[in-house]
Design a protein around this motif. Sequence first.
Motif, PDB file in Angstrom:
ATOM      1  N   ILE A  31       7.774 -51.065  29.186  1.00 35.64           N
ATOM      2  CA  ILE A  31       6.409 -50.562  29.063  1.00 35.64           C
ATOM      3  C   ILE A  31       6.462 -49.042  29.157  1.00 35.64           C
ATOM      4  O   ILE A  31       7.520 -48.463  29.355  1.00 35.64           O
ATOM      5  N   ALA A  32       5.312 -48.417  29.018  1.00 33.81           N
ATOM      6  CA  ALA A  32       5.243 -46.953  28.934  1.00 33.81           C
ATOM      7  C   ALA A  32       5.305 -46.273  30.295  1.00 33.81           C
ATOM      8  O   ALA A  32       4.458 -45.461  30.653  1.00 33.81           O
ATOM      9  N   GLY A  42       0.581 -41.832  28.629  1.00 33.79           N
ATOM     10  CA  GLY A  42      -0.312 -41.989  27.489  1.00 33.79           C
ATOM     11  C   GLY A  42      -1.434 -42.988  27.701  1.00 33.79           C
ATOM     12  O   GLY A  42      -1.353 -43.888  28.542  1.00 33.79           O
ATOM     13  N   THR A  43      -2.470 -42.801  26.885  1.00 33.59           N
ATOM     14  CA  THR A  43      -3.626 -43.690  26.928  1.00 33.59           C
ATOM     15  C   THR A  43      -3.861 -44.365  25.583  1.00 33.59           C
ATOM     16  O   THR A  43      -4.677 -45.267  25.490  1.00 33.59           O
ATOM     17  N   THR A  44      -3.141 -43.935  24.545  1.00 32.79           N
ATOM     18  CA  THR A  44      -3.289 -44.536  23.214  1.00 32.79           C
ATOM     19  C   THR A  44      -2.080 -45.406  22.914  1.00 32.79           C
ATOM     20  O   THR A  44      -1.016 -45.244  23.522  1.00 32.79           O
ATOM     21  N   GLN A  46      -0.248 -45.218  20.338  1.00 32.00           N
ATOM     22  CA  GLN A  46       0.817 -44.361  19.814  1.00 32.00           C
ATOM     23  C   GLN A  46       1.617 -43.717  20.944  1.00 32.00           C
ATOM     24  O   GLN A  46       2.844 -43.747  20.938  1.00 32.00           O
ATOM     25  N   GLU A  47       0.912 -43.128  21.911  1.00 33.66           N
ATOM     26  CA  GLU A  47       1.587 -42.461  23.027  1.00 33.66           C
ATOM     27  C   GLU A  47       2.406 -43.448  23.848  1.00 33.66           C
ATOM     28  O   GLU A  47       3.547 -43.160  24.226  1.00 33.66           O
ATOM     29  N   GLN A  48       1.825 -44.589  24.110  1.00 32.89           N
ATOM     30  CA  GLN A  48       2.546 -45.570  24.919  1.00 32.89           C
ATOM     31  C   GLN A  48       3.747 -46.141  24.165  1.00 32.89           C
ATOM     32  O   GLN A  48       4.818 -46.326  24.745  1.00 32.89           O
ATOM     33  N   THR A  49       3.599 -46.380  22.870  1.00 32.73           N
ATOM     34  CA  THR A  49       4.727 -46.889  22.082  1.00 32.73           C
ATOM     35  C   THR A  49       5.856 -45.867  22.048  1.00 32.73           C
ATOM     36  O   THR A  49       7.032 -46.237  22.165  1.00 32.73           O
ATOM     37  N   GLU A  50       5.533 -44.596  21.921  1.00 37.10           N
ATOM     38  CA  GLU A  50       6.572 -43.550  21.940  1.00 37.10           C
ATOM     39  C   GLU A  50       7.373 -43.599  23.231  1.00 37.10           C
ATOM     40  O   GLU A  50       8.605 -43.513  23.215  1.00 37.10           O
ATOM     41  N   GLN A  51       6.704 -43.766  24.369  1.00 38.62           N
ATOM     42  CA  GLN A  51       7.420 -43.828  25.651  1.00 38.62           C
ATOM     43  C   GLN A  51       8.249 -45.101  25.749  1.00 38.62           C
ATOM     44  O   GLN A  51       9.383 -45.065  26.237  1.00 38.62           O
ATOM     45  N   VAL A 113      -0.911 -51.873  30.612  1.00 38.67           N
ATOM     46  CA  VAL A 113      -0.500 -51.061  29.470  1.00 38.67           C
ATOM     47  C   VAL A 113      -0.954 -51.720  28.178  1.00 38.67           C
ATOM     48  O   VAL A 113      -1.402 -52.870  28.160  1.00 38.67           O
ATOM     49  N   LEU A 114      -0.806 -50.990  27.076  1.00 39.57           N
ATOM     50  CA  LEU A 114      -1.236 -51.475  25.766  1.00 39.57           C
ATOM     51  C   LEU A 114      -0.125 -52.179  24.998  1.00 39.57           C
ATOM     52  O   LEU A 114      -0.399 -52.901  24.039  1.00 39.57           O
ATOM     53  N   VAL A 115       1.143 -51.947  25.406  1.00 38.39           N
ATOM     54  CA  VAL A 115       2.266 -52.491  24.648  1.00 38.39           C
ATOM     55  C   VAL A 115       3.474 -52.709  25.557  1.00 38.39           C
ATOM     56  O   VAL A 115       3.685 -51.955  26.509  1.00 38.39           O
ATOM     57  N   GLU A 116       4.231 -53.746  25.250  1.00 37.04           N
ATOM     58  CA  GLU A 116       5.518 -54.003  25.885  1.00 37.04           C
ATOM     59  C   GLU A 116       6.459 -54.499  24.793  1.00 37.04           C
ATOM     60  O   GLU A 116       6.057 -55.285  23.935  1.00 37.04           O
TER      61      GLU A 116
END
Length: 125
Positions: A31-32, A42-44, A46-51, A113-116
């Motif tokens: 996760i981010a 990040g809060t978006t 895109q930002e979370q996926t980058e991390q 988070v938004l993505v894992e």
Amino acid sequence: MIIHTEKAPKAIGPYVQARIANGFLFASGQIALDPQTGEIVGTTIQEQTEQVLKNIQAILKAAELTADSIVKTTCFLKNMDDFVAFNEVYGTLFKNQLPARSAVEVARLPKDVLVEIEIIAAVAK
């Protein structure tokens, strides 16, 4: 063989960052999290996926692998409406070889988070 690096977040439960077995690296879902602070980056989407991708790359590097070694990913999204934006960032990880992939929407993820993303990578012999 257990893979551990300080350049990816520490496990926040009874698991390891990654493990090599039978010629494959199995990485726990990333996760981010910033590996230094333990805070969400990040809060978006895109930002979370980058991390998340940075964390995955750190684990791969610790195992002396690259993204081209990844044969399968499983992507968990909080909201499938984020799929296009997620895909734009996700695609930047791969230069030559694309892995097989599953992408699913889930009700909730760790730390909200938004993505894992979890990966399986082939280990060259």
